[in-house]
Design a protein around this motif. Structure first.
Motif, PDB file in Angstrom:
ATOM      1  N   THR A  10      99.315  -6.887  80.389  1.00 29.16           N
ATOM      2  CA  THR A  10     100.177  -5.747  80.076  1.00 29.16           C
ATOM      3  C   THR A  10     100.024  -4.756  80.485  1.00 29.16           C
ATOM      4  OG1 THR A  10     101.369  -6.772  78.051  1.00 29.16           O
ATOM      5  CG2 THR A  10     102.458  -5.021  79.011  1.00 29.16           C
ATOM      6  N   VAL A  11      98.873  -3.957  80.293  1.00 29.85           N
ATOM      7  CA  VAL A  11      98.076  -2.932  80.920  1.00 29.85           C
ATOM      8  C   VAL A  11      97.816  -2.397  82.254  1.00 29.85           C
ATOM      9  CG1 VAL A  11      96.692  -0.845  80.260  1.00 29.85           C
ATOM     10  CG2 VAL A  11      97.609  -2.180  77.910  1.00 29.85           C
ATOM     11  N   ILE A  12      97.169  -3.677  82.386  1.00 31.17           N
ATOM     12  CA  ILE A  12      96.585  -3.773  84.004  1.00 31.17           C
ATOM     13  C   ILE A  12      98.346  -3.741  84.781  1.00 31.17           C
ATOM     14  CG2 ILE A  12      94.954  -5.451  85.320  1.00 31.17           C
ATOM     15  CD1 ILE A  12      92.928  -5.590  82.943  1.00 31.17           C
ATOM     16  N   CYS A  13      98.775  -4.641  85.003  1.00 27.10           N
ATOM     17  CA  CYS A  13      99.530  -5.100  85.423  1.00 27.10           C
ATOM     18  C   CYS A  13     100.754  -3.491  85.686  1.00 27.10           C
ATOM     19  CB  CYS A  13     100.546  -6.354  84.949  1.00 27.10           C
ATOM     20  SG  CYS A  13     100.135  -8.033  84.992  1.00 27.10           S
ATOM     21  N   SER A  14     100.888  -2.700  84.621  1.00 25.38           N
ATOM     22  CA  SER A  14     101.894  -1.832  84.172  1.00 25.38           C
ATOM     23  C   SER A  14     100.607  -0.612  85.700  1.00 25.38           C
ATOM     24  CB  SER A  14     101.544  -1.447  83.209  1.00 25.38           C
ATOM     25  OG  SER A  14     100.422  -0.155  82.506  1.00 25.38           O
ATOM     26  N   ILE A  15      99.878  -0.565  85.569  1.00 32.16           N
ATOM     27  CA  ILE A  15      98.677   0.145  86.058  1.00 32.16           C
ATOM     28  C   ILE A  15      98.736  -0.660  87.535  1.00 32.16           C
ATOM     29  CG2 ILE A  15      96.301   0.983  86.909  1.00 32.16           C
ATOM     30  CD1 ILE A  15      95.380   1.181  83.511  1.00 32.16           C
ATOM     31  N   CYS A  16      98.247  -1.363  87.636  1.00 34.15           N
ATOM     32  CA  CYS A  16      98.459  -2.427  89.239  1.00 34.15           C
ATOM     33  C   CYS A  16      99.280  -2.146  90.074  1.00 34.15           C
ATOM     34  CB  CYS A  16      97.483  -3.530  89.531  1.00 34.15           C
ATOM     35  SG  CYS A  16      95.655  -3.180  88.369  1.00 34.15           S
ATOM     36  N   MET A  17     100.661  -2.112  89.516  1.00 32.00           N
ATOM     37  CA  MET A  17     102.073  -2.873  90.033  1.00 32.00           C
ATOM     38  C   MET A  17     102.240  -1.606  90.904  1.00 32.00           C
ATOM     39  SD  MET A  17     102.677  -5.679  90.061  1.00 32.00           S
ATOM     40  CE  MET A  17     102.566  -7.405  89.084  1.00 32.00           C
ATOM     41  N   PRO A  18     102.124   0.011  90.350  1.00 31.65           N
ATOM     42  CA  PRO A  18     103.069   0.741  91.207  1.00 31.65           C
ATOM     43  C   PRO A  18     102.228   0.868  92.577  1.00 31.65           C
ATOM     44  CG  PRO A  18     102.760   1.376  88.953  1.00 31.65           C
ATOM     45  CD  PRO A  18     102.288   0.239  88.728  1.00 31.65           C
ATOM     46  N   ILE A  19     100.644   0.014  92.630  1.00 23.61           N
ATOM     47  CA  ILE A  19      99.727   0.791  93.733  1.00 23.61           C
ATOM     48  C   ILE A  19      99.804  -0.207  94.246  1.00 23.61           C
ATOM     49  CG2 ILE A  19      97.428   0.489  93.692  1.00 23.61           C
ATOM     50  CD1 ILE A  19      97.022   1.912  90.985  1.00 23.61           C
ATOM     51  N   LEU A  20     100.190  -1.390  93.819  1.00 29.51           N
ATOM     52  CA  LEU A  20     100.417  -2.898  94.862  1.00 29.51           C
ATOM     53  C   LEU A  20     101.630  -2.281  95.305  1.00 29.51           C
ATOM     54  CD1 LEU A  20      98.987  -5.966  92.756  1.00 29.51           C
ATOM     55  CD2 LEU A  20      98.067  -5.117  94.871  1.00 29.51           C
ATOM     56  N   HIS A  21     102.828  -1.708  95.188  1.00 28.27           N
ATOM     57  CA  HIS A  21     103.911  -1.351  96.014  1.00 28.27           C
ATOM     58  C   HIS A  21     103.598  -0.494  96.709  1.00 28.27           C
ATOM     59  CE1 HIS A  21     107.295  -3.633  93.778  1.00 28.27           C
ATOM     60  NE2 HIS A  21     106.571  -3.892  92.634  1.00 28.27           N
ATOM     61  N   PHE A  22     102.998   0.652  96.550  1.00 33.53           N
ATOM     62  CA  PHE A  22     102.562   1.642  96.906  1.00 33.53           C
ATOM     63  C   PHE A  22     101.797   1.638  98.427  1.00 33.53           C
ATOM     64  CE2 PHE A  22     100.459   5.823  98.435  1.00 33.53           C
ATOM     65  CZ  PHE A  22     101.551   6.442  98.692  1.00 33.53           C
ATOM     66  N   PHE A  23     100.746   0.622  98.042  1.00 30.47           N
ATOM     67  CA  PHE A  23     100.108   0.233  99.471  1.00 30.47           C
ATOM     68  C   PHE A  23     101.241  -0.855  99.947  1.00 30.47           C
ATOM     69  CE2 PHE A  23      97.333   2.912  96.954  1.00 30.47           C
ATOM     70  CZ  PHE A  23      96.558   3.856  98.224  1.00 30.47           C
ATOM     71  N   SER A  75     103.691  -4.022 101.602  1.00 29.04           N
ATOM     72  CA  SER A  75     105.399  -4.118 101.355  1.00 29.04           C
ATOM     73  C   SER A  75     105.769  -5.451 101.270  1.00 29.04           C
ATOM     74  CB  SER A  75     105.509  -3.106 102.848  1.00 29.04           C
ATOM     75  OG  SER A  75     104.655  -4.419 103.695  1.00 29.04           O
ATOM     76  N   THR A  76     104.452  -6.477 101.011  1.00 27.74           N
ATOM     77  CA  THR A  76     104.855  -7.662 100.230  1.00 27.74           C
ATOM     78  C   THR A  76     105.433  -7.944  98.696  1.00 27.74           C
ATOM     79  OG1 THR A  76     102.682  -7.858  99.367  1.00 27.74           O
ATOM     80  CG2 THR A  76     102.687  -8.780 101.659  1.00 27.74           C
ATOM     81  N   LYS A  77     106.813  -9.021  99.909  1.00 29.85           N
ATOM     82  CA  LYS A  77     108.075  -9.046  98.317  1.00 29.85           C
ATOM     83  C   LYS A  77     107.908  -9.560  96.876  1.00 29.85           C
ATOM     84  CE  LYS A  77     112.876  -9.384  98.570  1.00 29.85           C
ATOM     85  NZ  LYS A  77     113.193  -7.885  97.773  1.00 29.85           N
ATOM     86  N   TRP A  78     106.120 -10.770  97.426  1.00 25.92           N
ATOM     87  CA  TRP A  78     105.775 -11.612  96.338  1.00 25.92           C
ATOM     88  C   TRP A  78     105.603 -10.605  94.795  1.00 25.92           C
ATOM     89  CZ3 TRP A  78     101.325 -10.431  93.344  1.00 25.92           C
ATOM     90  CH2 TRP A  78     100.716  -9.391  93.897  1.00 25.92           C
ATOM     91  N   ILE A  79     105.239  -9.274  94.736  1.00 25.43           N
ATOM     92  CA  ILE A  79     105.263  -8.669  93.807  1.00 25.43           C
ATOM     93  C   ILE A  79     106.037  -8.579  92.856  1.00 25.43           C
ATOM     94  CG2 ILE A  79     104.213  -6.390  92.762  1.00 25.43           C
ATOM     95  CD1 ILE A  79     102.790  -5.772  95.575  1.00 25.43           C
TER      96      ILE A  79
END
Lengths: 313, 262
Positions: B189-202, B204-208
């Motif tokens: 849960t914690v790792i997702c909450s850190i990584c997801m915004p970063i993935l969104h930022f870098f 544009s893939t839709k899978w996230i």
């Protein structure tokens, strides 16, 4: 199919973990009302066999039926008449003894509070049943373990090393309880142990298991009454007596140099050996029959690298 | 099945950590109500209007999953570690029923936890800046009353909770150790909450956007705080439902087949 199916019918069950074979082609049957002992040294595979009987472990090959119901295909019907302790009976430490039993009672229809009280009294926990498990001694946990196993009046009781942690009095009471349940309620009992004494005094039949294989099985009498009889000779000249006995095709079981005694085994009459010894000028001061104990049979069968001496079944 | 679910719920609530989590939740809910107070005061809104936000955002994505992980993360693995699982599995009850009863119990307790959280926010915020009325029309959320908005938001949060407990039960079934299972649920849960915004930022893939973690904020669709664009409520429900089905099916399959050696 016969009138009454066997309480346990284990047919060629094997279990391997990778290349290690924990249990190899073990087969045995336990009749309703019979007390059956599964004995073997630590690590022989007893617990793995018991876990396969109740479906906790899936056999690599072979099958188990309880009262005619296959444990894999018809789990609920197979386990309905069964109560068991597998290794240490760990229960919920944050609950009281009674709350633990209530958990198991709710998993079967029709278990009344009166039935719980009766079982608690039977195992001698009435005055401590409302305490949390954390405050129980090992012996009390073992008693509670027995309580959860007999709560629903099973027709088959599986007990894995049930005397662990019990004091001598508790062991004695447990033996009496097992015998009583088997005789009065016709309950079949499978008892596993590495302690021969546990098994010898209560069981009707046993199977000896070593390194994953059944090395012998049968009625308890067939183990203690070996076909070959043993005799202990006390002689004046031990070394010559040993040579002569060998020449007469007697098997030397043991020799005791301090007592000048040898134990020999054969199906010949002991008088023939006595006669030969006396003729050869070896004075024989004493001859006595040696009864073979279950312990001797057990040690003999479980000795050695593969232990597959067999021959008693 | 009723007896099985009762058993599982009684085991959850009999443990001390359940009360520790509830106490922690009370404190957090009151503190967040107090931080909302300034916001509510500036906008002139009341507790009845704010309580629906307690089903979305950080509550739905981080706080509830972390607390639920503590309570139910070891519901399967813990019994394996403690050795109680073997006495549970030698009853005349199929393993899938036991697994499902654990899932239902975990879901019930999670629903209770979220409802309690809503109550805490409502009472704390109401005491600080007025309770208001649930019959006021919610203009920013489509014009229905706040009663409807609140019910819809928490209703969608229930779907989110079911996917949270499904994912956690699968983790608990795979893990061999109770403490490790709780750690894995919280860590994920914690790792997702850190990584997801970063993935969104870098990226544009839709899978996230199809991960359960992103969709845990589903209730935000009601309160206009859903972070993803272009998603309908039906689309979010479909994604979460797919995750629920996958987790339940694989959890039961693994539980049904595994050897219980401890």
């Amino acid at each position: 199919m016969s009138a009454e199916p066997a309480a346990i019918d284990a047919a060629n069950i094997s279990k391997s973990y990778g290349s290690r074979q924990a249990v190899i082609n073990v087969s045995f049957q336990v009749k309703p009302g019979e007390v059956f002992g599964l004995i073997g040294p630590n690590g022989a595979g007893k617990t793995t066999v018991l876990r396969m009987l109740v479906g906790l472990i899936r056999p690599t090959s072979g099958s188990v039926s309880l009262f005619g119901h296959d444990v894999r295909a018809d789990f609920e019907n197979a386990l309905r008449p069964v109560g068991a302790i597998i290794e240490n009976p760990e229960m919920y430490k944050f609950l009281t003894g009674r709350q633990n039993l209530a958990q198991y009672a709710r998993m079967r229809p029709g278990i009344t509070n009166a039935q719980i009280d009766e079982t608690v009294a039977l195992v001698g926990l009435a005055d401590r049943i409302n305490e949390k498990i954390t405050r129980y001694s090992l012996g009390m946990r073992q008693r509670l373990g027995i309580a959860q196993a007999i709560l629903h009046h099973p027709k088959l009781l599986l007990l894995d090393e049930p005397t662990n942690g019990l004091d001598p009095q508790g062991i004695q009471e447990l033996r009496q309880m097992i015998r009583h349940l088997a005789d009065s309620q016709g309950m079949a009992v499978l008892l596993s142990s590495h302690l021969l004494h546990d098994v010898q005094t209560v069981c009707d039949s046993i199977a000896i298991i070593n390194q994953g294989r059944t090395v012998a099985s049968g009625g308890i009498a067939s183990f203690t009454q070996g076909k070959a009889a043993s005799y202990r000779f006390v002689v004046a000249d031990l070394n010559r007596a040993v040579e002569l006995s060998k020449a007469q095709k007697w098997k030397i079981v043991s020799k005791d140099e301090t007592a000048n005694a040898l134990v020999v085994e054969s199906d010949q009459e002991p008088s023939s050996l006595n006669e030969s010894l006396v003729k050869a000028g070896i004075k024989v001061s004493r001859i006595e029959g040696v009864t073979r104990s279950l312990e001797d049979a057990f040690l003999e069968l479980t000795r050695g690298a593969n232990g597959s001496t067999g021959g008693l079944s | 099945m009723g007896g099985l679910v009762y058993n599982e719920i009684s085991k959850i609530v009999a443990q001390r950590r359940f009360f520790v989590v509830m106490a922690l939740l009370t404190v957090i809910a009151i503190l967040s109500a107090l931080t909302m107070r300034g916001f509510a005061g500036a906008l002139g809104v009341t507790a009845a209007q704010m309580v629906s936000t307690g089903a979305s955002g950080g509550f739905a994505q981080l706080l509830f999953p972390l607390l639920i992980a503590v309570i139910v993360g070891d519901i399967v693995a813990g019994e394996l570690t403690e050795g109680t699982l073997k006495l549970l599995l030698i009853r005349p009850v199929s393993r899938w029923k036991i697994w499902l009863s654990k899932l239902i119990a975990a879901f019930f307790v999670s629903v209770a936890l979220v409802c309690y959280s809503a109550l805490c926010i409502y009472v704390a915020l109401g005491a600080a800046s007025g309770f208001g009325s649930f019959s006021t029309p919610a203009l920013a959320e489509g014009g229905s009353s706040y009663a409807v908005v609140t019910l819809r938001a928490y209703g969608l949060e229930m779907i989110s909770l079911l996917s949270v407990v499904s994912v956690f039960l699968l983790i608990s079934t795979v893990a061999e150790n109770g403490v490790a299972a709780v750690g894995l649920c919280m860590g994920m849960t914690v790792i997702c909450s850190i990584c997801m915004p970063i993935l969104h930022f870098f990226s544009s893939t839709k899978w996230i956007e199809y991960t359960f973690f992103e969709q845990w904020q589903i209730a935000g669709q009601i309160t206009n705080s859903f972070p993803l664009t272009g998603w309908t409520i039906g689309g979010s429900i479909a994604v979460l439902a797919a995750w629920i089905v996958i987790c339940i099916a694989s959890g039961i399959a693994i539980f049904q087949w595994r050897d219980v050696k401890s």
